[in-house]
Design a protein around this motif. Structure first.
Motif, PDB file in Angstrom:
ATOM      1  N   GLU A 198      -6.878   2.262 -11.330  1.00  0.00           N
ATOM      2  CA  GLU A 198      -7.079   1.532 -10.077  1.00  0.00           C
ATOM      3  C   GLU A 198      -7.454   0.093 -10.397  1.00  0.00           C
ATOM      4  O   GLU A 198      -8.449  -0.162 -11.088  1.00  0.00           O
ATOM      5  CB  GLU A 198      -8.167   2.189  -9.228  1.00  0.00           C
ATOM      6  N   THR A 251      -6.377  -6.233  -6.590  1.00  0.00           N
ATOM      7  CA  THR A 251      -5.566  -7.451  -6.599  1.00  0.00           C
ATOM      8  C   THR A 251      -6.138  -8.454  -5.596  1.00  0.00           C
ATOM      9  O   THR A 251      -6.913  -8.078  -4.718  1.00  0.00           O
ATOM     10  CB  THR A 251      -4.104  -7.114  -6.256  1.00  0.00           C
ATOM     11  N   LYS A 260       1.396  -6.107  -8.175  1.00  0.00           N
ATOM     12  CA  LYS A 260       1.552  -4.823  -8.865  1.00  0.00           C
ATOM     13  C   LYS A 260       2.760  -4.860  -9.797  1.00  0.00           C
ATOM     14  O   LYS A 260       2.758  -4.212 -10.845  1.00  0.00           O
ATOM     15  CB  LYS A 260       1.621  -3.662  -7.880  1.00  0.00           C
ATOM     16  N   GLN A 261       3.775  -5.661  -9.457  1.00  0.00           N
ATOM     17  CA  GLN A 261       4.888  -5.825 -10.384  1.00  0.00           C
ATOM     18  C   GLN A 261       4.434  -6.580 -11.636  1.00  0.00           C
ATOM     19  O   GLN A 261       4.843  -6.262 -12.752  1.00  0.00           O
ATOM     20  CB  GLN A 261       6.050  -6.548  -9.701  1.00  0.00           C
ATOM     21  N   LEU A 296       1.486  -6.453 -12.869  1.00  0.00           N
ATOM     22  CA  LEU A 296       0.710  -5.494 -13.655  1.00  0.00           C
ATOM     23  C   LEU A 296       1.622  -4.637 -14.535  1.00  0.00           C
ATOM     24  O   LEU A 296       1.249  -4.236 -15.637  1.00  0.00           O
ATOM     25  CB  LEU A 296      -0.136  -4.605 -12.743  1.00  0.00           C
ATOM     26  N   TYR A 329      -0.312   2.134 -12.011  1.00  0.00           N
ATOM     27  CA  TYR A 329      -1.328   1.438 -11.207  1.00  0.00           C
ATOM     28  C   TYR A 329      -1.428   2.066  -9.837  1.00  0.00           C
ATOM     29  O   TYR A 329      -0.436   2.533  -9.275  1.00  0.00           O
ATOM     30  CB  TYR A 329      -0.939  -0.040 -11.068  1.00  0.00           C
ATOM     31  N   GLN A 334      -3.984   1.493  -5.990  1.00  0.00           N
ATOM     32  CA  GLN A 334      -5.073   0.815  -5.300  1.00  0.00           C
ATOM     33  C   GLN A 334      -5.090   1.299  -3.850  1.00  0.00           C
ATOM     34  O   GLN A 334      -4.037   1.391  -3.224  1.00  0.00           O
ATOM     35  CB  GLN A 334      -4.842  -0.702  -5.341  1.00  0.00           C
ATOM     36  N   ASP A 368      -1.414   2.175  -2.578  1.00  0.00           N
ATOM     37  CA  ASP A 368      -0.396   1.332  -3.191  1.00  0.00           C
ATOM     38  C   ASP A 368      -0.227   1.739  -4.643  1.00  0.00           C
ATOM     39  O   ASP A 368      -1.213   1.829  -5.384  1.00  0.00           O
ATOM     40  CB  ASP A 368      -0.853  -0.127  -3.081  1.00  0.00           C
ATOM     41  N   CYS A 369       1.003   2.001  -5.072  1.00  0.00           N
ATOM     42  CA  CYS A 369       1.228   2.553  -6.412  1.00  0.00           C
ATOM     43  C   CYS A 369       2.440   1.908  -7.071  1.00  0.00           C
ATOM     44  O   CYS A 369       3.401   1.525  -6.393  1.00  0.00           O
ATOM     45  CB  CYS A 369       1.468   4.063  -6.339  1.00  0.00           C
ATOM     46  N   GLU A 370       2.401   1.797  -8.393  1.00  0.00           N
ATOM     47  CA  GLU A 370       3.530   1.271  -9.164  1.00  0.00           C
ATOM     48  C   GLU A 370       3.540   1.946 -10.532  1.00  0.00           C
ATOM     49  O   GLU A 370       2.467   2.226 -11.111  1.00  0.00           O
ATOM     50  CB  GLU A 370       3.414  -0.242  -9.309  1.00  0.00           C
ATOM     51  N   GLY A 394       7.890   1.703  -7.366  1.00  0.00           N
ATOM     52  CA  GLY A 394       6.636   2.136  -6.755  1.00  0.00           C
ATOM     53  C   GLY A 394       6.807   2.585  -5.327  1.00  0.00           C
ATOM     54  O   GLY A 394       7.927   2.738  -4.822  1.00  0.00           O
TER      55      GLY A 394
END
Length: 583
Positions: free
Chosen positions: A162, A165, A201-202, A204, A212, A214, A236-238, A527
């Motif tokens: 987690e 951002t 997130k991209q 990251l 990832y 959040q 939110d996930c990637e 994601g």
């Protein structure tokens, strides 16, 4: 602690114990020689008992001064109730009170703090801190807590990390309107509040954080509905080094986990439906599949028979309402008025009944023979007792109207049970959609969505036919999550920006940081983001996400409790170098 136990904790096993409870006075009942006070906290409710000759006179006197919502502390002995209340978790016991202390008196609340309250929406939102004391609202937030806890638990087992951002970011022209924040230290320049953490997130993923997530606040300055708020929460996930199949399996697992742990429901493998089929059979890209009632196209059966409405229509299409042939003319008229509403814009509704003997009678019998009508029934796979509801007109508009009519019929027939869940994946969305006003393509999801590899060559010749490597999760007709495999190579991303009408300079100014990052070894990645508030409302069986947000805004985007938004002082405006225009 001022208390030894909560108001929802005591049971028969505690009989004989000396306890102290704290909470709010829910209700009092004074029978002269006997008095009861219900004390409440977020854990439950316990009955206090006071009795003349047993309870000290000064304690009885204090109890008679109590009003609703007074904050009190009460001590005494747990005893068994003579008249037990099986509707109450603590209903087998009560407290024989020895001491009552008023910690804080309270004004009479503007509405009843009850499950069935007499407060309207506006009043309850103004006094939201009182509304939150009600069991129904508290349970919604407890469900939200469990959803958040279980989401983190599932993702943690898969080695997701987690990462928070930024909240103050750069405004971008695509998507919904941004909320903007002036920068005092950079006069004339503005931050934006994030509509999503998409680019971060991209980045990251470029940084090597291959999994990832959040649970993050996002902001969109758009018109509000029951399922929208200006600020909302996403899961939110990637992930890096994944295909679409990997993402669908991973997050199908998340939703199954949530249903199992929060609702005690086992969900089977989620079916998949292409965007094309969703539009063809349900008229929208988030179909409610708790019931069938699929669209049936009738152009081949009805054209050229002299009925102008059908002959001139781009599309003739209908649904089969099983066992509804007994609908009265009044009921049919109600449905006709429903589809003629300005929001839907249908010009009328054609219907046909399949009688008990198999004959078909329609509202346009004079244009069609019984053989023609039997072809209708055959196309709909209709049985005796069924009612065929048919619309005609321009294709897109007619599909939209029939989609709404289908949902209305599902509601009327009790087919949209809130305790039944039908999740699915919708896949193979178009990459782009054409906007007539702007005379250019817009990204259907966002500009970072990858096209299907086999469709990349169509970008130059037929952009509208390019399919996206994108997917939505839909539950009961509600889109609860969506995502895509991302573009991760600079040349393809630049090509996408050009297709969307960006000049090289504009693309560099807006997204140069991302394009530059792609040149330093960006991995393949993709994601998804789930609308957390929507998920909570679905699990809680509610239509509005507001019920699952502690302090929501109203339909005008206002917080009526704290009266925001509000004007700011001229000194602040001067400091920010902002000059307000006159109306």
């Amino acid at each position: 602690m001022l208390r030894t136990h909560t108001c929802g904790e005591l049971r028969s096993a505690h009989v004989g114990q000396e306890v102290t409870l704290t909470g709010w006075v829910h209700k009092t009942r004074d029978k002269g020689g006997m008095m009861w006070v219900d004390i409440r906290d977020r854990y439950g409710l316990t009955q206090l008992k006071l009795e003349e000759g047993v309870t000290a006179p000064e304690v009885m006197a204090s109890a008679r001064e109590l009003g609703r919502e007074f904050v009190i502390k009460a001590s005494g002995t747990v005893i068994e109730r003579i008249s037990k209340n099986d509707k109450l978790a603590t209903g087998d016991v009560e407290i024989q009170v020895t001491v009552i202390e008023v910690l804080n008196p309270a004004k009479l609340p503007p509405f009843l703090i009850e499950d069935e309250t007499d407060g309207g929406d506006d009043l309850r939102m103004k006094y939201r801190y009182l509304d939150l004391r009600r069991n129904a609202v508290r349970k919604n937030l407890e469900l939200r807590h469990q959803m958040m806890k279980q989401s983190r638990a599932y993702l943690d087992t898969l080695n997701f990390i987690e990462v928070e951002t930024p909240v103050l970011i750069k405004s971008t022209p695509e998507g919904a309107r941004d909320f903007v924040v002036p920068s005092r230290m950079n006069p004339g320049e503005f931050y934006a509040l994030p509509q999503s953490p998409q680019t971060f997130k991209q980045l990251l993923m470029v940084s090597g954080f291959d999994k990832y997530f959040q649970i993050v606040k996002c902001f969109r300055d758009e018109d509000l509905r029951a399922d929208r708020q200006p600020e909302f929460t996403q899961i939110d996930c990637e992930l890096s080094f994944v295909t679409q199949e990997d993402i669908l399996n991973t997050f199908e697992g998340l939703v199954k986990h949530l249903f199992r742990e929060v609702k005690g429901i086992e969900i089977e493998k989620l079916p998949r439906m292409t965007y094309a089929d969703a539009m063809k059979y349900y008229g929208n890209d988030k179909p409610d599949t708790r019931f069938e009632m699929k669209f049936v196209e009738l152009n081949d059966q009805v054209k050229g028979k002299g009925f102008k409405v059908f002959d001139e229509a781009g599309l003739v299409i209908g649904i089969n309402a099983n066992n509804c042939a007994s609908y009265t003319r009044k009921q049919i008229d109600e449905l006709t008025e429903y589809v003629k509403r300005p929001q839907l814009g249908a010009t009328g509704l054609i219907y046909a009944r399949v009688e008990a003997d198999g004959t078909v009678k329609s509202s346009v019998d004079k244009f069609f023979s019984q053989d023609d009508l039997q072809q209708w029934a055959q196309a709909f796979a209709a049985n005796p007792g069924d009612l065929l509801l048919i619309l005609a007109g321009a294709e897109d508009k007619t599909r939209k109207a029939l989609s709404e009519l289908r949902l209305e019929m599902g509601e009327r027939l009790g087919l949209r049970d809130k305790n039944t869940f039908s999740p699915l994946w919708v896949v193979d969305f178009p990459l782009l959609e054409w906007n007539d006003d702007a005379q250019r393509f817009f990204a259907m999801h966002h500009p970072f969505t990858s096209p299907k590899p086999e469709d990349i060559e169509l970008i130059a010749t037929n952009p509208g036919a390019v399919r996206a490597n994108a997917y939505d999760m839909v539950i009961n007709g509600v889109e609860v999550g969506g995502g895509s495999i991302r573009i991760y190579e600079r040349p393809i991303q630049e090509r996408m920006f050009k297709l969307l009408g960006f000049t090289e300079e504009e693309a560099q100014a807006q997204f140069g940081f991302l394009l530059n990052a792609f040149e330093y070894g960006a991995p393949p990645h993709g994601g998804i983001a789930f609308g957390f508030d929507r998920l909570c409302s679905l699990f809680g069986g509610a239509d509005s996400i507001r019920d699952f947000i502690a302090f929501p805004k109203n339909n005008s985007g206002r917080d009526v409790m704290i009266d925001a938004p509000s004007p700011i002082a001229q000194e602040q405006l001067n400091e920010l170098q902002i000059q307000l225009g006159t109306k």
